[in-house]
Write an enzyme that holds these catalytic residues in place. Sequence first.
Site, PDB file in Angstrom:
ATOM      1  N   ASP A 297       0.864  -1.188   0.000  1.00  0.00           N
ATOM      2  CA  ASP A 297       0.000   0.000   0.000  1.00  0.00           C
ATOM      3  C   ASP A 297       0.894   1.230   0.000  1.00  0.00           C
ATOM      4  O   ASP A 297       2.099   1.151   0.236  1.00  0.00           O
ATOM      5  CB  ASP A 297      -0.897  -0.016   1.242  1.00  0.00           C
ATOM      6  N   SER A 298       0.262   2.383  -0.219  1.00  0.00           N
ATOM      7  CA  SER A 298       1.004   3.640  -0.175  1.00  0.00           C
ATOM      8  C   SER A 298       1.454   3.972   1.253  1.00  0.00           C
ATOM      9  O   SER A 298       2.296   4.836   1.448  1.00  0.00           O
ATOM     10  CB  SER A 298       0.115   4.767  -0.696  1.00  0.00           C
TER      11      SER A 298
ATOM     12  N   TYR B 228      -0.612   8.457  -2.540  1.00  0.00           N
ATOM     13  CA  TYR B 228      -0.661   8.143  -3.967  1.00  0.00           C
ATOM     14  C   TYR B 228      -1.876   8.822  -4.615  1.00  0.00           C
ATOM     15  O   TYR B 228      -1.898   9.052  -5.819  1.00  0.00           O
ATOM     16  CB  TYR B 228      -0.804   6.630  -4.179  1.00  0.00           C
ATOM     17  N   GLY B 229      -2.890   9.100  -3.789  1.00  0.00           N
ATOM     18  CA  GLY B 229      -4.186   9.561  -4.298  1.00  0.00           C
ATOM     19  C   GLY B 229      -4.158  10.881  -5.034  1.00  0.00           C
ATOM     20  O   GLY B 229      -5.102  11.224  -5.737  1.00  0.00           O
TER      21      GLY B 229
ATOM     22  N   CYS C 296      -3.822  -1.052  -2.058  1.00  0.00           N
ATOM     23  CA  CYS C 296      -4.136   0.363  -2.271  1.00  0.00           C
ATOM     24  C   CYS C 296      -5.124   0.504  -3.442  1.00  0.00           C
ATOM     25  O   CYS C 296      -4.862   0.003  -4.546  1.00  0.00           O
ATOM     26  CB  CYS C 296      -2.836   1.086  -2.594  1.00  0.00           C
ATOM     27  N   ASN C 297      -6.223   1.196  -3.214  1.00  0.00           N
ATOM     28  CA  ASN C 297      -7.201   1.407  -4.293  1.00  0.00           C
ATOM     29  C   ASN C 297      -6.603   2.212  -5.438  1.00  0.00           C
ATOM     30  O   ASN C 297      -6.836   1.923  -6.609  1.00  0.00           O
ATOM     31  CB  ASN C 297      -8.430   2.138  -3.756  1.00  0.00           C
ATOM     32  N   THR C 298      -5.828   3.238  -5.089  1.00  0.00           N
ATOM     33  CA  THR C 298      -5.248   4.096  -6.128  1.00  0.00           C
ATOM     34  C   THR C 298      -4.262   3.300  -6.992  1.00  0.00           C
ATOM     35  O   THR C 298      -4.293   3.384  -8.230  1.00  0.00           O
ATOM     36  CB  THR C 298      -4.542   5.309  -5.479  1.00  0.00           C
TER      37      THR C 298
ATOM     38  N   GLU D 172      -5.592   9.187   9.787  1.00  0.00           N
ATOM     39  CA  GLU D 172      -4.198   9.096  10.262  1.00  0.00           C
ATOM     40  C   GLU D 172      -3.972   9.920  11.528  1.00  0.00           C
ATOM     41  O   GLU D 172      -3.055   9.645  12.294  1.00  0.00           O
ATOM     42  CB  GLU D 172      -3.226   9.460   9.144  1.00  0.00           C
TER      43      GLU D 172
ATOM     44  N   CYS E 100     -11.307   3.274  -0.580  1.00  0.00           N
ATOM     45  CA  CYS E 100      -9.978   3.739  -0.162  1.00  0.00           C
ATOM     46  C   CYS E 100      -9.627   2.963   1.108  1.00  0.00           C
ATOM     47  O   CYS E 100     -10.507   2.707   1.953  1.00  0.00           O
ATOM     48  CB  CYS E 100     -10.030   5.242   0.117  1.00  0.00           C
ATOM     49  N   THR E 101      -8.364   2.598   1.213  1.00  0.00           N
ATOM     50  CA  THR E 101      -7.919   1.740   2.322  1.00  0.00           C
ATOM     51  C   THR E 101      -8.332   2.234   3.708  1.00  0.00           C
ATOM     52  O   THR E 101      -8.594   1.437   4.601  1.00  0.00           O
ATOM     53  CB  THR E 101      -6.383   1.661   2.311  1.00  0.00           C
ATOM     54  N   HIS E 102      -8.361   3.560   3.872  1.00  0.00           N
ATOM     55  CA  HIS E 102      -8.599   4.114   5.216  1.00  0.00           C
ATOM     56  C   HIS E 102     -10.072   4.125   5.625  1.00  0.00           C
ATOM     57  O   HIS E 102     -10.384   4.221   6.803  1.00  0.00           O
ATOM     58  CB  HIS E 102      -8.091   5.561   5.276  1.00  0.00           C
TER      59      HIS E 102
HETATM   60  N1  DGL Z   1      -4.063   3.866   0.002  1.00  0.00           N
HETATM   61  C1  DGL Z   1      -4.724   4.911  -0.731  1.00  0.00           C
HETATM   62  C2  DGL Z   1      -5.941   4.332  -1.448  1.00  0.00           C
HETATM   63  O1  DGL Z   1      -6.508   3.324  -1.049  1.00  0.00           O
HETATM   64  C3  DGL Z   1      -5.111   6.074   0.168  1.00  0.00           C
HETATM   65  C4  DGL Z   1      -3.944   6.908   0.639  1.00  0.00           C
HETATM   66  C5  DGL Z   1      -3.183   7.569  -0.498  1.00  0.00           C
HETATM   67  O2  DGL Z   1      -3.695   8.531  -1.114  1.00  0.00           O
HETATM   68  O3  DGL Z   1      -2.085   7.110  -0.781  1.00  0.00           O
HETATM   69  O4  DGL Z   1      -6.356   4.860  -2.434  1.00  0.00           O
END
Ligand code: DGL
Length: 280
Positions: A19-20, A51-52, A82-84, A161, A193-195
């Site tokens: 993940d990012s 990453y987003g 990571c979704n992105t 976070e 999104c992961t969070h």
């Molecule tokens: N992990 C990213 C996602 O799921 C969220 C955090 C980021 O922007 O890197 O898209």
Amino acid sequence: MTFGNVCNADEGSPIGVFDSGVGGLTVVKEIMHQMPNEKIVYFGDTARVPYGSKSKDTVTRFSQQIVRFLETFDVKTIVVACNTASAYALEELEKESSIPIIGVVKPGAKAASDVTRNGKIGVIATEATISSGIYNEYITKLNKDVTIYGKACPLFVPLVEEGLLEDPVTDEIARRYLTELIDLDIDTLILGCTHYPLIRSTLGKIMGKEVSLVNPAYETALELKELLQDRNMLNDRHPALGENQYQFFVSDKAEKFKTFANSIIKYGILSAKTVNIEQY
Ligand code: DGL
């Protein structure tokens, strides 16, 4: 460019997850829960998060480096948590690697298309994931009779976070983001999104009981288990390995990661190592 080969891996080999940053631990948590015998090597790109807000080329380059790093552990499969990165880089990574790689978008899209009753699905995610249109693409491949409404929610990542999981500030911001989706009468909301699964109770309260929340982290772990079963790679024989079962790596300060990780995963993360990911 071709990545390494899967032939050194067997069912006792680890699963690579990346993940990012810390958010992918929501996916790790589901894998630990659904497949307790599996070894996991996790990489969180804490030096280069988020990453987003980055371009497709940059996210793809970062993801390629991380895949090369994970391959050094002879992983049997890689999960792009990571979704992105799933939206921007998965296709490229799949082309280049002989290791099965799965992302979080397809499993989340499939679950949403199964769950919706009125055909109106909302997706909340980073700017990058929303503008890629990837959820739209996957869902309409499965079901042409649905309408998908995307909404970028960039403030959710820093709020999570900061540990503001149940807080009036998060509540207020969530209301502002979600009002338009409520007005559009969606009956299903993808937490893209992961969070976001970490603020699920706030989101559920605002959307109301009639709206089903889809958690791609959970759906991805289910898909991973099926994939490993199909390939006879599920580790159902090896006993758990204590603290060596899970290894965590980050590209920046390991201490900060450990504190956050231990608030998400109740297994007790004892160590996380910093690696220079640019060298891969
Ligand atoms: N992990 C990213 C996602 O799921 C969220 C955090 C980021 O922007 O890197 O898209």
